[in-house]
Design a protein around this motif. Structure first.
Motif, PDB file in Angstrom:
ATOM      1  N   LEU A 101      52.099 -13.481  -5.264  1.00 16.80           N
ATOM      2  CA  LEU A 101      52.095 -13.529  -3.807  1.00 16.80           C
ATOM      3  C   LEU A 101      51.256 -12.381  -3.241  1.00 16.80           C
ATOM      4  O   LEU A 101      50.561 -12.560  -2.237  1.00 16.80           O
ATOM      5  N   ASP A 102      51.272 -11.228  -3.901  1.00 16.53           N
ATOM      6  CA  ASP A 102      50.426 -10.113  -3.470  1.00 16.53           C
ATOM      7  C   ASP A 102      48.941 -10.446  -3.613  1.00 16.53           C
ATOM      8  O   ASP A 102      48.134 -10.057  -2.764  1.00 16.53           O
ATOM      9  N   ASP A 103      48.572 -11.150  -4.692  1.00 17.73           N
ATOM     10  CA  ASP A 103      47.174 -11.586  -4.855  1.00 17.73           C
ATOM     11  C   ASP A 103      46.759 -12.477  -3.685  1.00 17.73           C
ATOM     12  O   ASP A 103      45.674 -12.309  -3.110  1.00 17.73           O
ATOM     13  N   ILE A 104      47.624 -13.419  -3.351  1.00 13.07           N
ATOM     14  CA  ILE A 104      47.337 -14.357  -2.260  1.00 13.07           C
ATOM     15  C   ILE A 104      47.259 -13.601  -0.941  1.00 13.07           C
ATOM     16  O   ILE A 104      46.347 -13.829  -0.139  1.00 13.07           O
ATOM     17  N   ALA A 105      48.181 -12.664  -0.727  1.00 12.48           N
ATOM     18  CA  ALA A 105      48.173 -11.871   0.507  1.00 12.48           C
ATOM     19  C   ALA A 105      46.863 -11.108   0.653  1.00 12.48           C
ATOM     20  O   ALA A 105      46.279 -11.061   1.739  1.00 12.48           O
ATOM     21  N   GLY A 106      46.377 -10.526  -0.423  1.00  9.08           N
ATOM     22  CA  GLY A 106      45.118  -9.778  -0.371  1.00  9.08           C
ATOM     23  C   GLY A 106      43.948 -10.659   0.030  1.00  9.08           C
ATOM     24  O   GLY A 106      43.127 -10.270   0.864  1.00  9.08           O
ATOM     25  N   ARG A 107      43.882 -11.852  -0.540  1.00  4.05           N
ATOM     26  CA  ARG A 107      42.785 -12.766  -0.183  1.00  4.05           C
ATOM     27  C   ARG A 107      42.910 -13.233   1.265  1.00  4.05           C
ATOM     28  O   ARG A 107      41.899 -13.352   1.977  1.00  4.05           O
ATOM     29  N   LEU A 108      44.137 -13.488   1.706  1.00  2.00           N
ATOM     30  CA  LEU A 108      44.337 -13.897   3.102  1.00  2.00           C
ATOM     31  C   LEU A 108      43.948 -12.779   4.064  1.00  2.00           C
ATOM     32  O   LEU A 108      43.325 -13.033   5.098  1.00  2.00           O
ATOM     33  N   GLU A 109      44.322 -11.558   3.734  1.00  3.11           N
ATOM     34  CA  GLU A 109      43.974 -10.429   4.603  1.00  3.11           C
ATOM     35  C   GLU A 109      42.464 -10.243   4.678  1.00  3.11           C
ATOM     36  O   GLU A 109      41.922 -10.002   5.771  1.00  3.11           O
ATOM     37  N   ASP A 110      41.777 -10.365   3.549  1.00  2.96           N
ATOM     38  CA  ASP A 110      40.315 -10.245   3.538  1.00  2.96           C
ATOM     39  C   ASP A 110      39.676 -11.323   4.413  1.00  2.96           C
ATOM     40  O   ASP A 110      38.820 -11.033   5.255  1.00  2.96           O
ATOM     41  N   GLY A 120      38.721 -12.385  12.299  1.00  5.42           N
ATOM     42  CA  GLY A 120      39.319 -11.684  13.429  1.00  5.42           C
ATOM     43  C   GLY A 120      40.797 -11.987  13.589  1.00  5.42           C
ATOM     44  O   GLY A 120      41.317 -11.996  14.710  1.00  5.42           O
ATOM     45  N   LEU A 121      41.491 -12.192  12.465  1.00 11.98           N
ATOM     46  CA  LEU A 121      42.906 -12.522  12.478  1.00 11.98           C
ATOM     47  C   LEU A 121      43.703 -11.501  11.677  1.00 11.98           C
ATOM     48  O   LEU A 121      43.287 -11.087  10.588  1.00 11.98           O
ATOM     49  N   GLU A 122      44.837 -11.114  12.205  1.00 11.68           N
ATOM     50  CA  GLU A 122      45.769 -10.249  11.492  1.00 11.68           C
ATOM     51  C   GLU A 122      46.765 -11.129  10.750  1.00 11.68           C
ATOM     52  O   GLU A 122      47.328 -12.061  11.323  1.00 11.68           O
ATOM     53  N   ILE A 123      46.997 -10.824   9.482  1.00 12.20           N
ATOM     54  CA  ILE A 123      47.930 -11.585   8.650  1.00 12.20           C
ATOM     55  C   ILE A 123      49.241 -10.823   8.542  1.00 12.20           C
ATOM     56  O   ILE A 123      49.257  -9.655   8.162  1.00 12.20           O
ATOM     57  N   ASP A 124      50.333 -11.497   8.864  1.00 11.91           N
ATOM     58  CA  ASP A 124      51.681 -10.938   8.720  1.00 11.91           C
ATOM     59  C   ASP A 124      52.396 -11.784   7.664  1.00 11.91           C
ATOM     60  O   ASP A 124      52.924 -12.846   7.961  1.00 11.91           O
ATOM     61  N   MET A 125      52.356 -11.322   6.416  1.00  9.61           N
ATOM     62  CA  MET A 125      52.862 -12.076   5.265  1.00  9.61           C
ATOM     63  C   MET A 125      54.284 -11.649   4.940  1.00  9.61           C
ATOM     64  O   MET A 125      54.554 -10.448   4.820  1.00  9.61           O
ATOM     65  N   ARG A 126      55.182 -12.645   4.782  1.00 12.77           N
ATOM     66  CA  ARG A 126      56.583 -12.364   4.489  1.00 12.77           C
ATOM     67  C   ARG A 126      57.120 -13.377   3.485  1.00 12.77           C
ATOM     68  O   ARG A 126      56.638 -14.496   3.415  1.00 12.77           O
ATOM     69  N   GLN A 127      58.168 -12.976   2.753  1.00 14.04           N
ATOM     70  CA  GLN A 127      58.831 -13.868   1.802  1.00 14.04           C
ATOM     71  C   GLN A 127      60.322 -13.612   1.840  1.00 14.04           C
ATOM     72  O   GLN A 127      60.764 -12.469   1.928  1.00 14.04           O
ATOM     73  N   SER A 128      61.098 -14.687   1.777  1.00 19.90           N
ATOM     74  CA  SER A 128      62.546 -14.567   1.660  1.00 19.90           C
ATOM     75  C   SER A 128      63.102 -15.749   0.885  1.00 19.90           C
ATOM     76  O   SER A 128      62.587 -16.862   0.979  1.00 19.90           O
ATOM     77  N   ASN A 129      64.164 -15.486   0.163  1.00 21.70           N
ATOM     78  CA  ASN A 129      64.892 -16.541  -0.519  1.00 21.70           C
ATOM     79  C   ASN A 129      66.005 -17.103   0.359  1.00 21.70           C
ATOM     80  O   ASN A 129      66.786 -17.933  -0.101  1.00 21.70           O
ATOM     81  N   HIS A 130      66.053 -16.679   1.617  1.00 18.87           N
ATOM     82  CA  HIS A 130      67.147 -17.048   2.525  1.00 18.87           C
ATOM     83  C   HIS A 130      66.626 -17.880   3.696  1.00 18.87           C
ATOM     84  O   HIS A 130      65.737 -17.443   4.439  1.00 18.87           O
ATOM     85  N   GLU A 131      67.185 -19.044   3.863  1.00 18.04           N
ATOM     86  CA  GLU A 131      66.761 -19.997   4.891  1.00 18.04           C
ATOM     87  C   GLU A 131      66.782 -19.382   6.294  1.00 18.04           C
ATOM     88  O   GLU A 131      65.841 -19.574   7.074  1.00 18.04           O
ATOM     89  N   GLY A 132      67.829 -18.670   6.624  1.00 16.76           N
ATOM     90  CA  GLY A 132      67.960 -18.095   7.961  1.00 16.76           C
ATOM     91  C   GLY A 132      66.859 -17.113   8.305  1.00 16.76           C
ATOM     92  O   GLY A 132      66.452 -17.016   9.467  1.00 16.76           O
ATOM     93  N   HIS A 133      66.368 -16.380   7.303  1.00  9.37           N
ATOM     94  CA  HIS A 133      65.248 -15.465   7.564  1.00  9.37           C
ATOM     95  C   HIS A 133      64.021 -16.249   8.023  1.00  9.37           C
ATOM     96  O   HIS A 133      63.324 -15.830   8.949  1.00  9.37           O
TER      97      HIS A 133
END
Length: 146
Positions: free
Chosen positions: A28-37, A43-56
């Motif tokens: 997921l960190d690899d993917i986040a790095g490519r998305l941020e690049d 001209g977009l800011e990426i806010d990447m998050r992960q959770s195993n919890h539905e409510g999050h």
């Protein structure tokens, strides 16, 4: 700068080691790095998050709306096929949501063929491994006028 939320559901924290024959070797960190690049180029800011919890994931969808995000890329993992709550949260916000899958759920087990997320999302990108996120980001940029 316009913000894109990239939300990831259960077990995606295990990418790179979890069933690499299906999900690939990228973390997921690899993917986040490519998305941020790519996001910077668009001209977009990426806010990447992960959770195993539905409510999050539900809370983060609400937060995307409240903070003015221009789009959400959502890989809800198994919740795609089970969560009416996530479906309803997508329907409750005006921010366009693009469903993302690394694999092609239509080519897998029958229980993966139905997606509550897909029923509510603007569109779906699936089956291109880690590149599914980049394709979805390009689509989100287009929706945001970038």
């Amino acid at each position: 700068m316009s913000r894109i939320f990239v939300l990831n559901g259960p077990n995606l924290n295990l990418l790179g080691s979890r069933e690499p024959e299906i999900y690939g070797h990228d973390t997921l960190d690899d993917i986040a790095g490519r998305l941020e690049d790519r996001g910077r180029e668009l001209g977009l800011e990426i806010d990447m998050r992960q959770s195993n919890h539905e409510g999050h994931l539900v809370d983060w969808l609400h937060e995307a709306q409240a903070t003015g995000a221009v789009a959400v890329l959502l890989n809800a993992g198994a919740f795609s096929h089970t969560s009416v709550a996530i479906h309803d949260a997508i329907k409750a916000i005006a921010v366009p949501v693009i469903e993302v899958h690394l694999s092609n759920p239509a080519a897998r087990e029958a229980f993966r063929h139905h997606s509550y997320v897909g029923m509510a999302a603007k569109g779906t990108v699936a089956g291109f491994g880690a590149d599914s996120y980049l394709v979805a980001l390009q689509a989100a940029a287009g929706l945001a006028g970038k």
